[in-house]
Scaffold this active site. Sequence first.
Site, PDB file in Angstrom:
ATOM      1  N   HIS A 131       4.575   5.483  -1.808  1.00  0.00           N
ATOM      2  CA  HIS A 131       4.998   6.888  -1.875  1.00  0.00           C
ATOM      3  C   HIS A 131       4.954   7.535  -0.493  1.00  0.00           C
ATOM      4  O   HIS A 131       5.592   8.578  -0.279  1.00  0.00           O
ATOM      5  CB  HIS A 131       4.098   7.676  -2.842  1.00  0.00           C
ATOM      6  CG  HIS A 131       2.639   7.567  -2.535  1.00  0.00           C
ATOM      7  ND1 HIS A 131       1.843   6.601  -3.096  1.00  0.00           N
ATOM      8  CD2 HIS A 131       1.838   8.284  -1.700  1.00  0.00           C
ATOM      9  CE1 HIS A 131       0.604   6.743  -2.636  1.00  0.00           C
ATOM     10  NE2 HIS A 131       0.580   7.746  -1.786  1.00  0.00           N
ATOM     11  N   ASP A 157      -3.454   3.831 -11.576  1.00  0.00           N
ATOM     12  CA  ASP A 157      -4.539   4.787 -11.351  1.00  0.00           C
ATOM     13  C   ASP A 157      -4.796   5.656 -12.573  1.00  0.00           C
ATOM     14  O   ASP A 157      -5.928   6.087 -12.809  1.00  0.00           O
ATOM     15  CB  ASP A 157      -4.228   5.677 -10.148  1.00  0.00           C
ATOM     16  CG  ASP A 157      -4.478   4.990  -8.816  1.00  0.00           C
ATOM     17  OD1 ASP A 157      -5.218   3.989  -8.795  1.00  0.00           O
ATOM     18  OD2 ASP A 157      -3.937   5.444  -7.799  1.00  0.00           O
ATOM     19  N   ASP A 158      -3.751   5.940 -13.360  1.00  0.00           N
ATOM     20  CA  ASP A 158      -3.930   6.790 -14.537  1.00  0.00           C
ATOM     21  C   ASP A 158      -4.994   6.220 -15.470  1.00  0.00           C
ATOM     22  O   ASP A 158      -5.842   6.948 -15.986  1.00  0.00           O
ATOM     23  CB  ASP A 158      -2.611   6.932 -15.302  1.00  0.00           C
ATOM     24  CG  ASP A 158      -1.679   7.961 -14.684  1.00  0.00           C
ATOM     25  OD1 ASP A 158      -2.052   8.579 -13.665  1.00  0.00           O
ATOM     26  OD2 ASP A 158      -0.580   8.160 -15.227  1.00  0.00           O
ATOM     27  N   ASP A 211       0.816  -1.206   0.000  1.00  0.00           N
ATOM     28  CA  ASP A 211       0.000   0.000   0.000  1.00  0.00           C
ATOM     29  C   ASP A 211       0.856   1.264   0.000  1.00  0.00           C
ATOM     30  O   ASP A 211       1.816   1.377   0.767  1.00  0.00           O
ATOM     31  CB  ASP A 211      -0.897  -0.018   1.244  1.00  0.00           C
ATOM     32  CG  ASP A 211      -1.751   1.228   1.363  1.00  0.00           C
ATOM     33  OD1 ASP A 211      -2.619   1.424   0.493  1.00  0.00           O
ATOM     34  OD2 ASP A 211      -1.534   2.004   2.321  1.00  0.00           O
ATOM     35  N   VAL A 234     -14.014   3.404  -5.446  1.00  0.00           N
ATOM     36  CA  VAL A 234     -15.434   3.289  -5.119  1.00  0.00           C
ATOM     37  C   VAL A 234     -15.679   3.840  -3.713  1.00  0.00           C
ATOM     38  O   VAL A 234     -16.527   4.709  -3.494  1.00  0.00           O
ATOM     39  CB  VAL A 234     -15.910   1.825  -5.209  1.00  0.00           C
ATOM     40  CG1 VAL A 234     -17.372   1.705  -4.801  1.00  0.00           C
ATOM     41  CG2 VAL A 234     -15.719   1.284  -6.622  1.00  0.00           C
ATOM     42  N   GLY A 235     -14.925   3.342  -2.744  1.00  0.00           N
ATOM     43  CA  GLY A 235     -15.187   3.655  -1.346  1.00  0.00           C
ATOM     44  C   GLY A 235     -14.872   5.071  -0.944  1.00  0.00           C
ATOM     45  O   GLY A 235     -15.377   5.551   0.076  1.00  0.00           O
ATOM     46  N   ASP A 293     -10.580   1.735  -3.302  1.00  0.00           N
ATOM     47  CA  ASP A 293     -10.314   3.162  -3.115  1.00  0.00           C
ATOM     48  C   ASP A 293     -11.252   4.018  -3.949  1.00  0.00           C
ATOM     49  O   ASP A 293     -11.887   4.942  -3.450  1.00  0.00           O
ATOM     50  CB  ASP A 293      -8.873   3.483  -3.523  1.00  0.00           C
ATOM     51  CG  ASP A 293      -7.916   3.522  -2.345  1.00  0.00           C
ATOM     52  OD1 ASP A 293      -8.373   3.797  -1.216  1.00  0.00           O
ATOM     53  OD2 ASP A 293      -6.725   3.272  -2.552  1.00  0.00           O
ATOM     54  N   GLU A 315       1.457   0.113  -4.896  1.00  0.00           N
ATOM     55  CA  GLU A 315       0.667   1.323  -5.098  1.00  0.00           C
ATOM     56  C   GLU A 315       1.622   2.484  -4.914  1.00  0.00           C
ATOM     57  O   GLU A 315       2.279   2.592  -3.870  1.00  0.00           O
ATOM     58  CB  GLU A 315      -0.479   1.427  -4.090  1.00  0.00           C
ATOM     59  CG  GLU A 315      -1.321   2.677  -4.335  1.00  0.00           C
ATOM     60  CD  GLU A 315      -2.295   2.999  -3.211  1.00  0.00           C
ATOM     61  OE1 GLU A 315      -3.267   3.731  -3.467  1.00  0.00           O
ATOM     62  OE2 GLU A 315      -2.080   2.536  -2.069  1.00  0.00           O
ATOM     63  N   HIS A 354      -8.471   6.723 -13.956  1.00  0.00           N
ATOM     64  CA  HIS A 354      -8.949   8.102 -13.976  1.00  0.00           C
ATOM     65  C   HIS A 354      -9.417   8.501 -15.370  1.00  0.00           C
ATOM     66  O   HIS A 354     -10.441   9.185 -15.524  1.00  0.00           O
ATOM     67  CB  HIS A 354      -7.848   9.043 -13.496  1.00  0.00           C
ATOM     68  CG  HIS A 354      -7.408   8.814 -12.081  1.00  0.00           C
ATOM     69  ND1 HIS A 354      -8.135   8.060 -11.189  1.00  0.00           N
ATOM     70  CD2 HIS A 354      -6.303   9.229 -11.410  1.00  0.00           C
ATOM     71  CE1 HIS A 354      -7.509   8.036 -10.013  1.00  0.00           C
ATOM     72  NE2 HIS A 354      -6.397   8.738 -10.134  1.00  0.00           N
TER      73      HIS A 354
END
Length: 622
Positions: free
Chosen positions: A271, A330-331, A268, A404-405, A402, A304, A334
């Site tokens: 970064h 994630d790109d 998780d 959705v929630g 992530d 991640e 999005h």
Amino acid sequence: MNRAHRMPFGATVREDGGVAFALWAPSGGDVRLEHRPVGGENTTHPMARDAQGWHTLTLPGAAHGDGYRFHLPDGTAVPDPASRFNPEDVHGPSVVIDPRRHQWRDDAWRGRPWEEAVVYELHIGAFTAEGTFNAARERLGDLAELGVTAIELMPLADFPGRRNWGYDGVLQFAPDASYGTPDELKALVDAAHGLGLMVLIDVVYNHFGPEGNYLHAYCPEFFNPAHRTPWGSAINFDGPGARTVRDFFIHNALYWVEEYRFDGLRMDAIHAIRDDSHPHIVQEIRDALQAGPGRERHIHIVLENDTNQASMLARDGHGVPVAGTAQWNDDLHHAVHVLATGERDGYYADYADDPVCSFACALAEGFVYQGQPSAFRNGERRGEPSTRLPSQAFVSFLQTHDQVGNRAFGERLHALGDPVLTRAAMACLLLSPHVPMLFMGDEFAASTPFLYFCDFGPELAKAVSDGRRSEFGGFAAFKDEAARARIPDPNAESTFLASKLNWRERGSRAHFARFSEVQQLLELRRRLIVPHLAGSTGAGVFLCENGTLRVHWDLGPPREGHEGRTATRLHLFAHFGDGPDAAAVSPPGTLVYSSGARQAEPGAMLLERGAVHATLEDMRGG
């Protein structure tokens, strides 16, 4: 077969009888061990302290199933930070576990190569009505039948209360008792391997949760005040005393993979890990896994990483990952979200100018942001060039826990987006060379939301509820207090119950149609695309115009055992534009899949809105 990971932390059942207890607390004074044998009374015993801050004691009469905890000089009783099981929650005593008692049946299991991965992310508590390891095990056959080859379990480390997403864990070695026992988790992994399913576990190495973490009280060396994070001082990966802290987390990774036979980790938010040393802790964990269980079976690390560090995904001269096997992309999510819903708030603004081209770029190259300035980040440059990475370095998805929630009402993409475009995006994802990931319920367009839920003590619970509603106050839809009051309370049991999948609806006509389509696409992927993925090494090439994307990837020759030894090019066309039809030159090769595309004239085709067309071209002779 039995499996046990040996480590210097925690309680270890000795082969010659008794239990050895160890706690690292360099700044602590005298520590006493409270021991409660099964069916017996509590007794306390002084622990010996050495110059390095280790407090140790061996009790010859202690055994599997006994309770224990550590008494600090001020009288506070704390659980073992390396507890293997804490059935009375994070404030209660730990329990001695002898992992050798579990008999494994999967000795022949060697894992699966990463290019075969089709990942299914699930939350144990919300995946079934019962919310247990045993109940999840009963559903594994459904996932194998769908075409899934790997399940990814949201974090299991013991968290406060009876329900939580898992990212507030404080006892890294103890699977939360609300889901079942350690042996029941092992039985789940064992059963998954019997069905050919890999199992990954989500681990959180960037912080401890806000309730139940006692390390601050007696072991400040676990944290480095030189680095500040949203959770306070960072975990100490690079300051004085960091060697033992690093070992704690390296052992945790090895523990899950060796003792529980997990096939890898999802790490998780790396970064948010503050580590200025070399090698980085992620690299050191990778090296330890490869030097240990990785010698006998496939072990994978999924990252991640919001900073899009392609260097963390680099391959060596043999194509072996030097740190992460892959990263959550994630790109791509999005871009699809903007394309399907039209939403442009927050970080979606970075993909709003041309979401179709952003989607095409993500399909071809993995990252959209490869060093460009981000408007959402006030012009800060984000990412590193990713075109040298194979497509399998990206775990791509249309939604996750992530995405959705973190919405106020936990709506899924298929409840928000244009159904024609959402369906097309799913086909593009599942037919691409990326490693696709489904979030539980995606496969049958589940109607249930996935909300943010937790179960903190009263004071913290109120702060979390108020904070969540305040966080959404920046959005136009939640400007007034009455609108914010409708946001579900994360601590309410009803919020958790509303997030549980309703498996009965999978059999209804509309939901089963979605299930059948996803199953068909995954079968096409398995038969026609996966055999070519092992030899692919770099990015694809993309074009986009008037809402139509065209991507091709040069893949490797089929694996041994499949006919032919020539390289292959995968072509993908899709039309997301507003117009009813788009003309396109027909791609060469053998048809893999076509929906909404029709022949217009020789060598040309018309694409309806939402059309997807894929072919495989034999590159013999160039």
